[in-house]
Design a protein around this motif. Sequence first.
Motif, PDB file in Angstrom:
ATOM      1  N   HIS A 138       6.390 -83.163 -13.542  1.00 15.60           N
ATOM      2  CA  HIS A 138       7.194 -82.488 -12.517  1.00 15.60           C
ATOM      3  C   HIS A 138       8.563 -82.109 -13.074  1.00 15.60           C
ATOM      4  O   HIS A 138       9.110 -81.041 -12.761  1.00 15.60           O
ATOM      5  CB  HIS A 138       7.356 -83.382 -11.292  1.00 15.60           C
ATOM      6  N   LEU A 139       9.134 -82.990 -13.895  1.00 18.54           N
ATOM      7  CA  LEU A 139      10.435 -82.698 -14.507  1.00 18.54           C
ATOM      8  C   LEU A 139      10.316 -81.530 -15.479  1.00 18.54           C
ATOM      9  O   LEU A 139      11.195 -80.663 -15.539  1.00 18.54           O
ATOM     10  CB  LEU A 139      10.953 -83.936 -15.237  1.00 18.54           C
ATOM     11  N   MET A 140       9.223 -81.502 -16.232  1.00 17.51           N
ATOM     12  CA  MET A 140       9.020 -80.407 -17.179  1.00 17.51           C
ATOM     13  C   MET A 140       8.825 -79.081 -16.456  1.00 17.51           C
ATOM     14  O   MET A 140       9.245 -78.023 -16.946  1.00 17.51           O
ATOM     15  CB  MET A 140       7.828 -80.718 -18.078  1.00 17.51           C
ATOM     16  N   LEU A 160      18.551 -61.575  -8.445  1.00 19.46           N
ATOM     17  CA  LEU A 160      17.098 -61.699  -8.345  1.00 19.46           C
ATOM     18  C   LEU A 160      16.711 -63.076  -7.806  1.00 19.46           C
ATOM     19  O   LEU A 160      17.184 -64.102  -8.291  1.00 19.46           O
ATOM     20  CB  LEU A 160      16.461 -61.497  -9.719  1.00 19.46           C
ATOM     21  N   ASN A 161      15.832 -63.097  -6.816  1.00 22.14           N
ATOM     22  CA  ASN A 161      15.252 -64.339  -6.302  1.00 22.14           C
ATOM     23  C   ASN A 161      13.738 -64.290  -6.431  1.00 22.14           C
ATOM     24  O   ASN A 161      13.143 -63.208  -6.552  1.00 22.14           O
ATOM     25  CB  ASN A 161      15.623 -64.561  -4.835  1.00 22.14           C
ATOM     26  N   ALA A 162      13.135 -65.443  -6.411  1.00 21.09           N
ATOM     27  CA  ALA A 162      11.678 -65.507  -6.394  1.00 21.09           C
ATOM     28  C   ALA A 162      11.173 -65.165  -4.999  1.00 21.09           C
ATOM     29  O   ALA A 162      11.896 -65.296  -4.004  1.00 21.09           O
ATOM     30  CB  ALA A 162      11.213 -66.894  -6.809  1.00 21.09           C
ATOM     31  N   ALA A 163       9.923 -64.718  -4.927  1.00 22.09           N
ATOM     32  CA  ALA A 163       9.306 -64.444  -3.629  1.00 22.09           C
ATOM     33  C   ALA A 163       8.643 -65.697  -3.059  1.00 22.09           C
ATOM     34  O   ALA A 163       8.555 -65.850  -1.835  1.00 22.09           O
ATOM     35  CB  ALA A 163       8.274 -63.321  -3.765  1.00 22.09           C
ATOM     36  N   ALA A 164       8.188 -66.570  -3.924  1.00 21.35           N
ATOM     37  CA  ALA A 164       7.546 -67.821  -3.487  1.00 21.35           C
ATOM     38  C   ALA A 164       7.484 -68.785  -4.659  1.00 21.35           C
ATOM     39  O   ALA A 164       7.415 -68.362  -5.817  1.00 21.35           O
ATOM     40  CB  ALA A 164       6.139 -67.545  -2.949  1.00 21.35           C
ATOM     41  N   LEU A 165       7.493 -70.071  -4.327  1.00 24.75           N
ATOM     42  CA  LEU A 165       7.429 -71.110  -5.348  1.00 24.75           C
ATOM     43  C   LEU A 165       6.433 -72.172  -4.908  1.00 24.75           C
ATOM     44  O   LEU A 165       6.506 -72.668  -3.781  1.00 24.75           O
ATOM     45  CB  LEU A 165       8.813 -71.743  -5.552  1.00 24.75           C
ATOM     46  N   PRO A 170       5.166 -84.000  -5.137  1.00 27.48           N
ATOM     47  CA  PRO A 170       5.246 -84.306  -3.697  1.00 27.48           C
ATOM     48  C   PRO A 170       6.591 -83.841  -3.150  1.00 27.48           C
ATOM     49  O   PRO A 170       7.585 -83.750  -3.882  1.00 27.48           O
ATOM     50  CB  PRO A 170       5.131 -85.831  -3.655  1.00 27.48           C
ATOM     51  N   GLU A 171       6.627 -83.526  -1.870  1.00 32.03           N
ATOM     52  CA  GLU A 171       7.880 -83.040  -1.292  1.00 32.03           C
ATOM     53  C   GLU A 171       8.964 -84.115  -1.406  1.00 32.03           C
ATOM     54  O   GLU A 171       8.779 -85.256  -0.970  1.00 32.03           O
ATOM     55  CB  GLU A 171       7.705 -82.659   0.177  1.00 32.03           C
ATOM     56  N   PRO A 172      10.114 -83.775  -1.986  1.00 30.07           N
ATOM     57  CA  PRO A 172      11.197 -84.757  -2.146  1.00 30.07           C
ATOM     58  C   PRO A 172      11.940 -84.968  -0.836  1.00 30.07           C
ATOM     59  O   PRO A 172      11.785 -84.198   0.122  1.00 30.07           O
ATOM     60  CB  PRO A 172      12.102 -84.106  -3.195  1.00 30.07           C
ATOM     61  N   ALA A 173      12.745 -85.995  -0.801  1.00 26.95           N
ATOM     62  CA  ALA A 173      13.529 -86.272   0.410  1.00 26.95           C
ATOM     63  C   ALA A 173      14.449 -85.109   0.737  1.00 26.95           C
ATOM     64  O   ALA A 173      14.696 -84.804   1.914  1.00 26.95           O
ATOM     65  CB  ALA A 173      14.345 -87.560   0.208  1.00 26.95           C
ATOM     66  N   ASN A 174      14.956 -84.434  -0.290  1.00 31.79           N
ATOM     67  CA  ASN A 174      15.834 -83.283  -0.088  1.00 31.79           C
ATOM     68  C   ASN A 174      15.299 -82.096  -0.892  1.00 31.79           C
ATOM     69  O   ASN A 174      15.550 -81.983  -2.090  1.00 31.79           O
ATOM     70  CB  ASN A 174      17.261 -83.609  -0.520  1.00 31.79           C
ATOM     71  N   PRO A 175      14.575 -81.179  -0.241  1.00 27.22           N
ATOM     72  CA  PRO A 175      14.022 -80.028  -0.965  1.00 27.22           C
ATOM     73  C   PRO A 175      15.022 -78.903  -1.198  1.00 27.22           C
ATOM     74  O   PRO A 175      14.705 -77.913  -1.843  1.00 27.22           O
ATOM     75  CB  PRO A 175      12.896 -79.562  -0.033  1.00 27.22           C
ATOM     76  N   GLN A 176      16.238 -79.055  -0.662  1.00 27.71           N
ATOM     77  CA  GLN A 176      17.213 -77.967  -0.700  1.00 27.71           C
ATOM     78  C   GLN A 176      17.539 -77.460  -2.110  1.00 27.71           C
ATOM     79  O   GLN A 176      17.675 -76.240  -2.308  1.00 27.71           O
ATOM     80  CB  GLN A 176      18.501 -78.392  -0.001  1.00 27.71           C
ATOM     81  N   PRO A 177      17.683 -78.330  -3.127  1.00 30.01           N
ATOM     82  CA  PRO A 177      18.016 -77.798  -4.458  1.00 30.01           C
ATOM     83  C   PRO A 177      17.008 -76.770  -4.974  1.00 30.01           C
ATOM     84  O   PRO A 177      17.392 -75.785  -5.610  1.00 30.01           O
ATOM     85  CB  PRO A 177      18.043 -79.049  -5.336  1.00 30.01           C
ATOM     86  N   ALA A 190       1.402 -78.589  -3.929  1.00 29.05           N
ATOM     87  CA  ALA A 190       0.456 -77.490  -4.164  1.00 29.05           C
ATOM     88  C   ALA A 190      -0.534 -77.868  -5.264  1.00 29.05           C
ATOM     89  O   ALA A 190      -0.406 -78.901  -5.930  1.00 29.05           O
ATOM     90  CB  ALA A 190       1.210 -76.219  -4.530  1.00 29.05           C
ATOM     91  N   THR A 191      -1.503 -77.007  -5.496  1.00 24.71           N
ATOM     92  CA  THR A 191      -2.512 -77.266  -6.521  1.00 24.71           C
ATOM     93  C   THR A 191      -2.092 -76.728  -7.895  1.00 24.71           C
ATOM     94  O   THR A 191      -2.812 -76.896  -8.879  1.00 24.71           O
ATOM     95  CB  THR A 191      -3.855 -76.627  -6.134  1.00 24.71           C
ATOM     96  N   GLU A 192      -0.943 -76.052  -7.947  1.00 22.13           N
ATOM     97  CA  GLU A 192      -0.448 -75.495  -9.208  1.00 22.13           C
ATOM     98  C   GLU A 192       1.072 -75.430  -9.168  1.00 22.13           C
ATOM     99  O   GLU A 192       1.684 -75.551  -8.099  1.00 22.13           O
ATOM    100  CB  GLU A 192      -0.990 -74.085  -9.433  1.00 22.13           C
ATOM    101  N   ASP A 193       1.664 -75.261 -10.340  1.00 22.31           N
ATOM    102  CA  ASP A 193       3.091 -74.987 -10.444  1.00 22.31           C
ATOM    103  C   ASP A 193       3.241 -73.508 -10.780  1.00 22.31           C
ATOM    104  O   ASP A 193       2.790 -73.066 -11.854  1.00 22.31           O
ATOM    105  CB  ASP A 193       3.720 -75.837 -11.554  1.00 22.31           C
ATOM    106  N   SER A 194       3.841 -72.742  -9.893  1.00 26.93           N
ATOM    107  CA  SER A 194       3.941 -71.307 -10.140  1.00 26.93           C
ATOM    108  C   SER A 194       5.108 -70.710  -9.373  1.00 26.93           C
ATOM    109  O   SER A 194       5.564 -71.252  -8.367  1.00 26.93           O
ATOM    110  CB  SER A 194       2.648 -70.596  -9.721  1.00 26.93           C
ATOM    111  N   VAL A 195       5.576 -69.569  -9.876  1.00 26.75           N
ATOM    112  CA  VAL A 195       6.627 -68.818  -9.211  1.00 26.75           C
ATOM    113  C   VAL A 195       6.164 -67.367  -9.101  1.00 26.75           C
ATOM    114  O   VAL A 195       5.612 -66.813 -10.054  1.00 26.75           O
ATOM    115  CB  VAL A 195       7.974 -68.936  -9.964  1.00 26.75           C
ATOM    116  N   LEU A 196       6.362 -66.775  -7.931  1.00 31.01           N
ATOM    117  CA  LEU A 196       5.942 -65.405  -7.665  1.00 31.01           C
ATOM    118  C   LEU A 196       7.164 -64.508  -7.590  1.00 31.01           C
ATOM    119  O   LEU A 196       8.152 -64.831  -6.920  1.00 31.01           O
ATOM    120  CB  LEU A 196       5.173 -65.341  -6.338  1.00 31.01           C
ATOM    121  N   PHE A 197       7.101 -63.378  -8.321  1.00 27.70           N
ATOM    122  CA  PHE A 197       8.142 -62.358  -8.243  1.00 27.70           C
ATOM    123  C   PHE A 197       7.528 -61.095  -7.651  1.00 27.70           C
ATOM    124  O   PHE A 197       6.378 -60.749  -7.971  1.00 27.70           O
ATOM    125  CB  PHE A 197       8.723 -62.049  -9.621  1.00 27.70           C
TER     126      PHE A 197
END
Length: 336
Positions: A138-140, A160-165, A170-177, A190-197
Amino acid sequence: MLKTESTLATVWLMVLRLVELHGIDPQQLLQEIGVRPETLRDVCARLPGRLADVAFTRAAAQIPDPAFALRAGECWHPSNLGTMGYAWLSSRTLHTGMKRMERFARILGSRFSYLCVDEPAGVRFVYDHGRNEAPVGHLMTDFTLSILLDMCRTNFGSKLNAAALRLRRPEPANPQPWQDLFGCQVQFGATEDSVLFDREAVDSPLPSANIPLANTFDRILTEQLAQFFDDDLVSRTRAYVLRQLTSGPPSAQVTASALGMSQRTLQRRLGELGLSYQSLFDETRHELARRYLDDPSKSVTEITFLLGFSEQSAFTRAFRRWSGMSPTHYRYTPSV
């Protein structure tokens, strides 16, 4: 041949800057894991992949912030990624750059992988850290995707921002960062680590593009891939084909001999990968054709001979077979 998993040593300079941001002495960390500082200045050096697990685990034990790796985007420099970093800066579009990252990922690290997935809304960049469900993965992921985001912003613009991540953590106590950095909603667990542009962003021509330079860097990267991983038959075959094209298309027999095997062995080993020599040859030629056509300084006639065709009509027929359009049509309606 690299028989163990490894990472390009200069990538570690980003890791050291990251831990230093969080108050950890980078030289002390290097000493603890047994890496000499001068190794990181060697642009050809590689380090065992397992050391990254050790470094991130030690850092996490000393840094109370679970989102600490998200600051990695502040720590990268093109030189840390070797030739890949400069190839990225010269990419025609973000889409082109991400496909380049996907193809040459093994140069940066042989344990993880990148995959670009075209979707109606845009392009999804999928990262697999290769650690299964280990928490260090998760850190990597945070480290890698935050660097990718900053690389995209460097080329495209800071807004530029991502469209989805999507994140496997697991969901952290603070997802804001995560939401603040990527500028989008985040799906944890989720079932994968991915970012959508989104499509407009990834396919927009970039002001930083330099296609002749990008083509030069691609040739260097292809050679590096074949050199570092001589067990990678596809890369070695591609590299040989690219070197020989201007002299005429090398046959399967000639290529096999250059790679130190029989034609039957080459075809068999490619067949085990679901490929044939002809399909790999055509794919390599098509990819090079598109790169040349992206360069307005090269005429279609010049490209014809650079690709080893004897006549422009033969090139046109081949390109239409590969892409469904003529070279001229492609040049004026470019796609990735």
